[in-house]
Design a protein around this motif. Structure first.
Motif, PDB file in Angstrom:
ATOM      1  N   UNK A  14      -1.455   4.542  13.232  1.00  0.00           N
ATOM      2  CA  UNK A  14      -2.015   3.837  12.385  1.00  0.00           C
ATOM      3  C   UNK A  14      -1.054   3.425  11.357  1.00  0.00           C
ATOM      4  N   UNK A  15      -1.070   2.254  11.021  1.00  0.00           N
ATOM      5  CA  UNK A  15      -0.117   1.734   9.979  1.00  0.00           C
ATOM      6  C   UNK A  15      -0.761   0.913   8.866  1.00  0.00           C
ATOM      7  N   UNK A  16      -0.155   1.090   7.724  1.00  0.00           N
ATOM      8  CA  UNK A  16      -0.756   0.124   6.667  1.00  0.00           C
ATOM      9  C   UNK A  16       0.306  -0.847   6.170  1.00  0.00           C
ATOM     10  N   UNK A  17      -0.324  -1.951   5.800  1.00  0.00           N
ATOM     11  CA  UNK A  17       0.599  -3.303   5.603  1.00  0.00           C
ATOM     12  C   UNK A  17       0.045  -3.841   4.403  1.00  0.00           C
ATOM     13  N   UNK A  18       0.805  -4.168   3.202  1.00  0.00           N
ATOM     14  CA  UNK A  18       0.464  -4.835   2.249  1.00  0.00           C
ATOM     15  C   UNK A  18       1.025  -6.388   2.181  1.00  0.00           C
ATOM     16  N   UNK A  19       0.012  -7.111   2.206  1.00  0.00           N
ATOM     17  CA  UNK A  19       0.089  -8.580   2.432  1.00  0.00           C
ATOM     18  C   UNK A  19      -0.032  -9.349   1.215  1.00  0.00           C
ATOM     19  N   UNK A  20       1.009 -10.354   1.034  1.00  0.00           N
ATOM     20  CA  UNK A  20       0.941 -11.077  -0.380  1.00  0.00           C
ATOM     21  C   UNK A  20      -0.316 -12.140   0.157  1.00  0.00           C
ATOM     22  N   UNK A  21      -1.468 -12.196  -0.489  1.00  0.00           N
ATOM     23  CA  UNK A  21      -2.556 -12.981  -0.403  1.00  0.00           C
ATOM     24  C   UNK A  21      -3.506 -13.187  -1.588  1.00  0.00           C
ATOM     25  N   UNK A  22      -2.784 -13.886  -2.595  1.00  0.00           N
ATOM     26  CA  UNK A  22      -3.331 -13.668  -3.925  1.00  0.00           C
ATOM     27  C   UNK A  22      -4.857 -14.176  -3.900  1.00  0.00           C
ATOM     28  N   UNK A  23      -5.226 -15.234  -3.268  1.00  0.00           N
ATOM     29  CA  UNK A  23      -6.596 -15.725  -3.387  1.00  0.00           C
ATOM     30  C   UNK A  23      -7.713 -14.630  -2.718  1.00  0.00           C
ATOM     31  N   UNK A  24      -7.436 -14.131  -1.872  1.00  0.00           N
ATOM     32  CA  UNK A  24      -8.104 -12.964  -1.181  1.00  0.00           C
ATOM     33  C   UNK A  24      -8.108 -11.790  -2.116  1.00  0.00           C
ATOM     34  N   UNK A  25      -7.009 -11.329  -2.804  1.00  0.00           N
ATOM     35  CA  UNK A  25      -7.134 -10.232  -3.485  1.00  0.00           C
ATOM     36  C   UNK A  25      -8.002 -10.314  -4.681  1.00  0.00           C
ATOM     37  N   UNK A  26      -8.082 -11.400  -5.260  1.00  0.00           N
ATOM     38  CA  UNK A  26      -8.939 -11.660  -6.394  1.00  0.00           C
ATOM     39  C   UNK A  26     -10.274 -11.733  -6.186  1.00  0.00           C
TER      40      UNK A  26
END
Ligand SMILES: Cc1cc2nc3c(=O)[nH]c(=O)nc-3n(C[C@H](O)[C@H](O)[C@H](O)COP(=O)(O)OP(=O)(O)OC[C@H]3O[C@@H](n4cnc5c(N)ncnc54)[C@H](O)[C@@H]3O)c2cc1C
Ligand SMILES: Cc1cc2nc3c(=O)[nH]c(=O)nc-3n(C[C@H](O)[C@H](O)[C@H](O)COP(=O)(O)OP(=O)(O)OC[C@H]3O[C@@H](n4cnc5c(N)ncnc54)[C@H](O)[C@@H]3O)c2cc1C
Ligand code: SF4
Ligand code: SF4
Ligand code: FES
Lengths: 282, 468
Positions: A14-26
């Protein structure tokens, strides 16, 4: 292209990734998911939003390596890019007004359940968490759960950590002991959610399950994610991607959903069953 | 000079070859064929054919340029009214549109208008590889939702007028049904990609992976500074029949089947997307979508493919050419038949039998045609006691689609009709200020050319509203 900002291995699979996706984050709320494609030849796969950071403009995903796509995704390191990332999709979990909730998570389903537990905790609800894994080395997010739960029970199938047995065991004990919840929210393998629902039934406690059928577009266009609900004596078809993923556990036709989830077993290297064998119940 | 009573034949890949590949079936006219076909046009004074074209292309004029071999001039004439001639020349149902009105058609076969349009567009695309440059900006910006023919046309027309246009597309590739629905063997994806490239050269920004109603709402688009919004989100929501067995493994909506094959390229060996291949396949329905699904199944290796349709050959709504091609390819048409149940396999001795839960057959009933209904089509009526079972292991349901409710549900004050179609006036304006809509999102599933026409109309209305 979407940049991988951070990477954390939670356990060997199991892996966690943090992805740059500002519209989704908002926009993303607990219970919603994204669909990604690792590269231009890849499949579209759904993964739950495990958390987001509006300031950083980032979205966390936690995934279990089960087949071709998750394997490719797991090869992505900090600074790499993935091809497509779209969301947030699905209806957010309905958490308003809940004061006393039991969260039952199984395996990687715990990753999906965590943001819900956190949100309930933030809203001031009493959170009882039961999380189950096959064995000690597969336990994930224990500290994260402890930080947002009033009580936490960790179960392992083989007893190598926490209590031995299935997640239904402590749930049944609690219900038999007179504990009542406004809602039981369960997320994990279909077979586990089915048995959590069956366990709760005699006690009349509402159960919300998070369905995870095979999906393609995630916008209601293909119907591949359809499932059947039994409502007021009628069988009705719903699309998990736009009507869910959360559904009333008492309405879901689990046997059909389990059967449909095995549609492509011949095509895929790992058997779905292996992943949920640990939750096989009587 | 005597008129050749028949259209010049379209060269095609032989049926026994093409069923094993995904390459385009129809190969297109040569210049000689095009000129010769153009000469069949008698240049009618009253130009009846133009009335049959939803966007009013000046057909006799472009054909007269073909006669003289000035193909670029012919292209110029078509471009005045159509922005996707290479697409429409291939997929328009000409027999019910332009060609149905052709004077020649009274006595002979009509002029092959679609084939000529395709020839001209292909000629242009092969000879003019340079890309257009952006028009001077006019300082206004418009958002377009969806990148199907409606959205692409609206975006292109506005960009040419100097607008800053951003197209938001939910999927990872632009093109709408042209990429996820219509298969490669009927409309090569390179043609669509080229159209998108031209738009980008005109300055149109295309943001894929944005679902309007989820990632952003229509209201947020205005907050971001867009002065008008055009909704061209199509009619992608698949209908099911509501018969027993529709949730068995091996039952697909046509959208899922075609999306897996086209957009996700399941037909290519190196791709990860799984799809059921081979076996016996029944496709339920009689439209273009059904023909595409059936012919895709064949190319994926099915040993037998049926079309099950409840009316007769005359009522098949698909383009005639596709029906002919499908018959040549060996698709077995079971007309005047309707499914009543999809049967599943279950081994009572072994609940873990991997075949459990898969389709094992389809129960159908014979139909006969009764009195015409309100729409003038004769209504199919089941023939009692005529049930039979078709031996199949995959069923593709292709009985129609309707507009997706995602945008309606998240846009206050946006009115829709009872089929979910967005309500607009003749300029394409919705019940919301500065929000326009067109294409399948308004009409329900229709045609490429009508979607394109709607995009064009809305672009003009938006231009008028923003610049007066
Ligand atoms: C709404 C939603 C949210 C999800 N959230 C998460 C998440 O947060 N973390 C996570 O690890 N997984 C999540 N999943 C499951 C995840 O999408 C699948 O594990 C993934 O698609 C597998 O892709 P693959 O190519 O690696 O494996 P494949 O090669 O496609 O499949 C490997 C095995 O996994 C099984 N499988 C395929 N799709 C699914 C599915 N949708 N659910 C369960 N098993 C499946 C297959 O039957 C096969 O046996 C979610 C699924 C849905 C629908
Ligand atoms: C298999 C098939 C075969 C066909 N064959 C023919 C033919 O031969 N001849 C013919 O004339 N017509 C044919 N049609 C019909 C024709 O393709 C459609 O009428 C036409 O594409 C409609 O164009 P549109 O722009 O309105 O919508 P679409 O082409 O459907 O495009 C809509 C786009 O909007 C996107 N979208 C939807 N919702 C959102 C959202 N919320 N946010 C962002 N994006 C969104 C979709 O992903 C899609 O890309 C066929 C259709 C199919 C499915
Ligand atoms: S756009 Fe379609 S209807 Fe119009 S002339 Fe061309 S083929 Fe005929
Ligand atoms: S109706 Fe037919 S023959 Fe007459 S101008 Fe049009 S295409 Fe030519
Ligand atoms: S994933 Fe296609 S309709 Fe839900």
């Amino acid at each position: 292209m979407y940049k991988v900002l951070h990477r954390r291995e939670l356990n060997p699979t199991v892996t966690e990734l943090t992805i740059e996706a500002p519209l989704v984050a908002r926009k993303a709320k607990p219970g919603q998911f994204i669909i990604l494609r690792v590269d231009s030849e890849g499949e579209r796969i759904p993964l739950t939003v495990a958390g987001c950071d509006i300031d950083e403009g980032s979205v966390n995903i936690i995934f279990q390596i089960v087949g071709a796509t998750t394997k490719k995704l797991n090869q992505k390191l900090e600074g790499d890019y993935i091809e497509d990332f779209v969301g947030p999709l699905g209806v957010p979990s309905h958490l308003d007004g809940l004061e006393n909730v039991c969260i039952v998570g199984g395996g990687v389903g715990c990753a999906i359940a965590l943001p819900i537990a956190r949100e309930l905790h933030r809203l001031g609800a009493k959170v009882t968490s039961i999380i189950g894994f096959r064995s000690r080395d597969l336990v994930i997010l224990e500290d994260e759960f402890r930080n947002c739960s009033d009580t936490l029970t960790v179960m392992t199938d083989d007893g190598s950590y926490g209590r031995e047995g299935n997640v239904t065991l402590p749930l049944k004990e609690a219900l038999e002991g007179g504990k009542r919840y406004d809602m039981i929210i369960t997320i994990g393998p279909l077979i586990m959610m089915k048995f959590v629902t069956l366990t709760a039934k005699p006690f009349g406690v509402p159960v919300t399950v998070s369905m995870n059928p095979i999906m393609i577009d995630g916008t209601g266009m293909c119907g591949g994610c359809r499932l059947t609900l039994n409502r007021n004596g009628k069988r009705i078809t719903k699309f998990a991607c736009v009507d869910g993923p959360d559904f009333n556990g008492y309405e879901v036709d689990f046997d059909e959903a389990i059967s449909r989830s095995r549609m492509y077993n011949d095509f895929e290297r790992h058997a779905y069953e292996e992943a949920c064998n640990l939750f096989k119940n009587s | 000079m005597a008129i050749n009573p028949k259209k010049h034949e379209m060269p095609v890949q032989p049926a026994d070859v093409r069923v094993h590949n995904f390459l385009e079936v129809a190969l297109g006219y040569t210049a000689e064929m095009a000129i010769s076909e153009a000469q069949r046009c008698i240049n009618c004074k009253n130009k009846p054919c133009i009335a049959g074209c939803p966007v009013g292309i000046d057909i006799p004029r472009f054909i007269s340029y073909i006669k003289t071999g000035d193909f670029e001039a012919a292209y110029g004439v078509i471009s005045l009214d159509s922005s996707l001639p290479a697409v429409c020349g291939r997929v328009c149902p000409q027999e019910t549109q332009c060609e149905s009105k052709c004077t020649l058609g009274i006595k002979f076969e009509p002029v092959g208008i679609g084939r000529l349009e395709r020839f001209v567009a292909d000629y242009h695309n092969n000879n003019v590889t340079s890309l257009p440059s952006p028009s001077p900006r006019n300082g206004h910006s418009v958002a377009v939702v969806g990148s199907g023919p409606a959205g692409l046309t609206c975006a292109g027309d506005l960009a040419k007028k100097g607008y800053d246009v951003t197209v938001f597309e939910a999927l990872h590739t632009a093109g709408g049904v042209l990429v996820y629905g219509i298969p490669e063997f009927r409309l090569p994806k390179a043609i669509v990609a080229r159209e998108v490239e031209i738009l980008e050269a005109l300055g149109v920004k295309i943001e894929t992976n944005v679902v309007i109603g989820k990632t952003l709402t229509i209201d947020e688009l205005f907050d971001m500074g867009f002065e008008a919004v055009f909704i061209g989100s199509g009619a992608g929501l698949p209908s099911f029949m509501g018969i027993p067995g529709e949730s068995l493994k091996g039952v697909y909506s046509a959208n899922e089947f075609l999306t897996r094959s086209n957009l996700m390229k399941a037909y290519r060996e190196e791709n990860d997307t799984p799809i059921m291949k081979g076996g016996k396949v029944a496709v339920v329905g009689g439209g273009n979508v059904a023909m595409d699904a059936a012919r895709t199944a064949l190319r994926l290796g099915a040993e037998k493919v049926y079309i099950v349709y409840r009316r007769s050959l005359d009522e098949l709504p698909a383009r005639r050419e596709e029906v002919e091609h499908a018959i040549e390819e060996g698709i077995d048409f079971r007309l005047l038949r309707n499914p009543v149940e999809i049967l599943g396999y279950y081994n009572p001795d072994n609940p873990r039998d991997p075949k459990n839960g898969f389709v094992s057959g389809m129960r159908c009933i014979e139909m006969k045609l009764g009195e015409p209904d309100a729409g003038g089509r004769r209504r199919p009526i089941p023939v009692e006691g005529s049930e039979f079972t078709l031996d199949v292991d995959t069923v593709v349901i292709s009985i129609g689609t309707s507009p997706n409710p995602l945008i309606k549900d998240t846009t206050e004050g946006l009115q829709v009709n009872r089929y979910g179609g967005i309500i607009v006036n003749e300029a394409g304006l919705t019940s919301r200020d500065s929000v326009y809509a067109g294409g399948d999102a308004v009409t329900g599933a229709a045609t490429v050319i009508s979607a394109m026409g709607a995009g064009k109309t809305a672009a003009e209305a938006i231009d008028k509203a923003l610049r007066g």
